[in-house]
Design a protein around this motif. Structure first.
Motif, PDB file in Angstrom:
ATOM      1  N   TYR A 269      -6.557  -4.094  -2.132  1.00 47.79           N
ATOM      2  CA  TYR A 269      -7.172  -5.407  -1.987  1.00 47.79           C
ATOM      3  C   TYR A 269      -6.245  -6.441  -2.603  1.00 47.79           C
TER       4      TYR A 269
ATOM      5  N   TYR B 206      -5.196  -1.445  -6.121  1.00 52.87           N
ATOM      6  CA  TYR B 206      -5.533  -0.320  -5.247  1.00 52.87           C
ATOM      7  C   TYR B 206      -6.451   0.634  -6.002  1.00 52.87           C
TER       8      TYR B 206
ATOM      9  N   SER C  98       0.845  -1.192   0.000  1.00 57.50           N
ATOM     10  CA  SER C  98       0.000   0.000   0.000  1.00 57.50           C
ATOM     11  C   SER C  98       0.878   1.238   0.000  1.00 57.50           C
TER      12      SER C  98
ATOM     13  N   LEU D 121      -8.390  -6.948   2.439  1.00 55.04           N
ATOM     14  CA  LEU D 121      -8.825  -5.594   2.120  1.00 55.04           C
ATOM     15  C   LEU D 121      -8.194  -4.634   3.111  1.00 55.04           C
TER      16      LEU D 121
ATOM     17  N   THR E  42      -7.974   2.641  -0.911  1.00 53.52           N
ATOM     18  CA  THR E  42      -8.229   1.249  -0.543  1.00 53.52           C
ATOM     19  C   THR E  42      -7.334   0.338  -1.380  1.00 53.52           C
TER      20      THR E  42
ATOM     21  N   LEU F 149      -7.958 -13.791   1.029  1.00 60.24           N
ATOM     22  CA  LEU F 149      -8.543 -12.562   0.514  1.00 60.24           C
ATOM     23  C   LEU F 149      -8.335 -11.466   1.548  1.00 60.24           C
TER      24      LEU F 149
ATOM     25  N   SER G 187      -7.566  -9.651   6.643  1.00 57.70           N
ATOM     26  CA  SER G 187      -7.489 -10.726   5.649  1.00 57.70           C
ATOM     27  C   SER G 187      -8.144 -11.990   6.200  1.00 57.70           C
TER      28      SER G 187
END
Length: 282
Positions: free
Chosen positions: A181, A169, A18, A224, A179, A222, A241
């Motif tokens: 992911y 992103y 990120s 976020l 955000t 998965l 996650s």
């Protein structure tokens, strides 16, 4: 020391992807930056464990955007050997935190889990490349790494790990709120999976049968996350996650206790130095 390793691994394995400056994606950024972060991590003790642990610690932050060596938001710590608008070939790092078997009921009387450093080549396919012309990106990172376990004073090769990551992103509010992911798949060969699921005869008990680990799927994940720039150079980050282990190849191991796991990260970061020298951001 173990808790610091956990905090740093969690921070860099997820948050390095990120953008800690709150979503800024300019054509050029400072070549290197220094900062500090305060991070809280709640994590499973190993893949398939039914026990979690939480740590809160300050950690150092460092970004370096060289032509070859990179430690940045687009792929973590790595060395780039080839890079263009859509592909990157690199040598990257990963890892797994240590855990004391004295604090894990299922592993009582067994050796503790070591710190594992993973290193190996990888390919990044930039499906939707990072750009200052649009607010989103999507990439597929395909690393194949050799795990090396640190057992006291000796190093131990633990086989091979295949861990592709789909990462994207979206800048909700440019330079303010972002955000990101990700979806991952993790496969380990027999030597790697022995680390977490093998039960040798000498460690078998009435409630823990002998078990020979085998190669195969470890988990799919998965995740976020959100990054919010509070004020200039100060950002708040949260990541959640969900890890699905229903396809784990070693579900029959007495050390496998849970089909799904969660990891939570909350962090506050402050970038206190940025170099005047600029470098291409992607």
């Amino acid at each position: 020391m173990k808790k610091l390793v956990i905090a740093i691994l969690s921070f860099y394995s997820i948050l390095s992807h990120s953008n800690m400056r709150g979503g800024e994606k300019d054509a050029s950024l400072s070549k290197y930056e220094f900062g500090v972060g305060l991070t809280h991590v709640n994590y499973p003790k190993y893949p398939g464990s039914n026990e979690n642990e939480s740590v809160t610690l300050p950690i150092p932050l460092f970004y370096y955007r060289g032509d070859i060596v990179r430690s940045d938001e687009d792929g973590g710590v790595r060395g780039r050997f080839f890079n263009n608008d859509h592909f990157e070939i690199n040598l990257s790092l990963g890892g797994a935190a240590p855990a004391s078997s004295k604090k894990i009921k299922a592993r009582e009387g067994m050796p503790s889990l070591p710190f594992i450093l993973e290193i190996g080549p990888g390919l990044i396919y930039k499906m939707i490349p990072s750009s200052d012309k649009h607010p989103f990106s999507l990439s597929l990172n395909i690393p194949v790494r050799v795990p090396i376990a640190f057992n006291d004073t000796k190093l131990d090769d633990r086989g091979l790990v295949f861990n592709p990551i789909l990462f994207g992103y979206y800048n909700i509010i440019p330079k303010k709120f972002q955000t990101f992911y990700f979806a991952t798949y993790r496969w380990g060969n027999r030597e790697y999976n022995e680390t977490y699921y093998q039960v040798d005869p000498r460690f078998a008990t009435a409630s823990r049968n002998q078990y020979q680990a085998k190669a195969g799927t470890v988990a799919t994940t998965l995740g976020l996350g959100f990054v919010y720039e509070i004020i200039k150079d100060w950002s708040f980050v949260t990541v959640a996650s969900f890890e699905n282990l229903k396809s784990n190849a070693n579900k029959q191991s007495p050390l496998f206790k849970k089909d799904n796991q969660t990891l939570l990260v909350f962090a506050l970061s402050w970038t206190f130095f940025k170099s005047d020298e600029k470098q291409k951001a992607y």
